[in-house]
Write a protein that holds these residues in place. Sequence first.
Motif, PDB file in Angstrom:
ATOM      1  N   THR A  21      51.223  40.230  50.090  1.00 29.74           N
ATOM      2  CA  THR A  21      50.118  41.144  49.789  1.00 29.74           C
ATOM      3  C   THR A  21      50.613  42.273  48.894  1.00 29.74           C
ATOM      4  O   THR A  21      49.974  42.624  47.893  1.00 29.74           O
ATOM      5  N   ARG A  24      51.434  40.810  45.308  1.00 31.75           N
ATOM      6  CA  ARG A  24      50.235  40.504  44.516  1.00 31.75           C
ATOM      7  C   ARG A  24      49.510  41.783  44.091  1.00 31.75           C
ATOM      8  O   ARG A  24      49.041  41.899  42.954  1.00 31.75           O
ATOM      9  N   ASP A  25      49.410  42.737  45.004  1.00 31.16           N
ATOM     10  CA  ASP A  25      48.723  43.982  44.659  1.00 31.16           C
ATOM     11  C   ASP A  25      49.501  44.769  43.605  1.00 31.16           C
ATOM     12  O   ASP A  25      48.920  45.326  42.668  1.00 31.16           O
ATOM     13  N   ARG A  97      39.402  41.594  51.031  1.00 28.41           N
ATOM     14  CA  ARG A  97      40.255  41.344  49.866  1.00 28.41           C
ATOM     15  C   ARG A  97      40.952  39.986  49.983  1.00 28.41           C
ATOM     16  O   ARG A  97      41.065  39.234  49.011  1.00 28.41           O
ATOM     17  N   ARG A 100      38.600  37.237  49.145  1.00 34.75           N
ATOM     18  CA  ARG A 100      38.425  37.110  47.695  1.00 34.75           C
ATOM     19  C   ARG A 100      39.585  36.347  47.068  1.00 34.75           C
ATOM     20  O   ARG A 100      39.433  35.736  46.002  1.00 34.75           O
ATOM     21  N   ARG A 101      40.732  36.394  47.734  1.00 32.96           N
ATOM     22  CA  ARG A 101      41.893  35.643  47.232  1.00 32.96           C
ATOM     23  C   ARG A 101      41.880  34.195  47.689  1.00 32.96           C
ATOM     24  O   ARG A 101      42.807  33.450  47.396  1.00 32.96           O
TER      25      ARG A 101
END
Length: 532
Positions: A21, A24-25, A97, A100-101
């Motif tokens: 996480t 990716r962020d 979130r 959405r991934r």
Amino acid sequence: MTAWEAAADVVVVGSGVAGLTCARDAAAYGLSVLVVTKAGVDDGSTRWAQGGVAVVDEAAGDSVGAHLADTLSAGAGLCDPVAARDILAAGPTAVARLRRRGAVFDTDPDGVLLRTREGGHHADRIVHAGGDATGAEVARALTAPQGLPVTLADHLALDVALSPDGTAVGVRVLTPDGTTGSIRAAAVVLATGGLGQLFASSTNPAVATADGVAMALRAGAVTADLEFVQFHPTALFGGVAAGRRDLVTEALRGAGAVLVDGAGRSVTAGVHPAGDLAPRDVVALAVTRRMAENVCGIDDHVFLDARAVPEVTRRFPTVAAAAGELGLRLDRHLLPVSPAAHYSCGGVWTDRSGRTSVPGLWAVGEVARTGLHGANRLASNSLLEGLVMGGRAAAAIAAEPVRAADTATVRAPATRWCPPARREEFQRSMSRYAGIGRDAVGLGAVRRLAGRITDGGPGGAGPSRASVEATNLAQVGAVLAAAATARSAGVGCHVRTDDRPDGLVGSLFVSWRDGAPVVDDRRPSGREVANR
């Protein structure tokens, strides 16, 4: 790309829910990111998680306040209520979130998330994927190639590289061909997961050897709450010693299975009115005490007798399959079981954005101690914490000025790598004396053994995966035992059989200095405390 040529704005060590996480962020914020993992990108603990994600649904009458109350109750007075509320409140956004991934959670026909209830919760707030395969679905979504930062698999992180002023500026790694190299980075994020392999029996995968905690300690970081380790009372015992143990569900005991020792005697008779259905910590302590009696020469497991349970193989196919791997049948054989280390409630001390007490060094996920779990983790709060804190660390890193690491002045701890020959002996000692049911004498034995192992290294010999893992386990085991010794009163999942009042009302903070753990009951000082 070879490790000694690598450089990035952010290096993330580990590939669980929190680490990926964060990676990716951070990449989405425009930072260059490199993920380093000592095995495959999906070989961490996340994919094994059978529980779900605890996240409130205010429309159904639940609230963050109610979730917080349950969390604080489980934490037995040692949670940080401010940090805990912040993490819990961020849950809905974090799950949205993740969806959405590409993560697919269980829903009703109208697409509304299904929520269930687990132990310690007073509302239906646990979302699952595939019933009991939530971790696998989370891992699948986060390891999808699209948007995944560059990953160096099969690279074992050795130590945090430091500037002369003690700022983290990268990591040293061991490559698959046995050479060492350095990765430069403006921010180092530890996301290495738990420390279950400290013990002879663990539900954690073989990679969970406390690497991140050990690296942080050697870099000068402070840890907290390491004495609080959750144990599951019945894990299948057998197979390779360093492997992950399969859980044997409590539902099997609910259907009539009983725990017995090597002589066929009940393990829980006279211990609790509910017998084999007593609370987890009670059953785990009863099993541990019986193992210590060495009945019929057996000191590392007891047995679960499920032979009288009707249609046991059909009703419990997952356990039946795991038993089958050992050549056992539920309807014909006794299952060898033992308590297994399941989850570390403590870790590297961080602020509410994941900063440690070392500038430039961050920690997220199970390796970190945020204050959410206190003395005992509430069910399904762990995946939630990883999602939230991974995102928060990335946002905080992106908001800071990017520093360029000066490789000419980089240094790393002069680590003395231990010989791996005594690893199994140490794991058995940890299970016996620092597992469920601890006393001062046993903890002292663990600390002395850890000292002999860490003092007996080969000096300037080069690192290997076996020697690095043995070193990390011995150092973190010594720190855990030191904290458990200092907390002489039992609380939460820290069970002292010689329980006596100690006056402690908060967390213990432990660092590593001059080759030994140093315990303090005062919080770290500096900007990190101000950020809390």
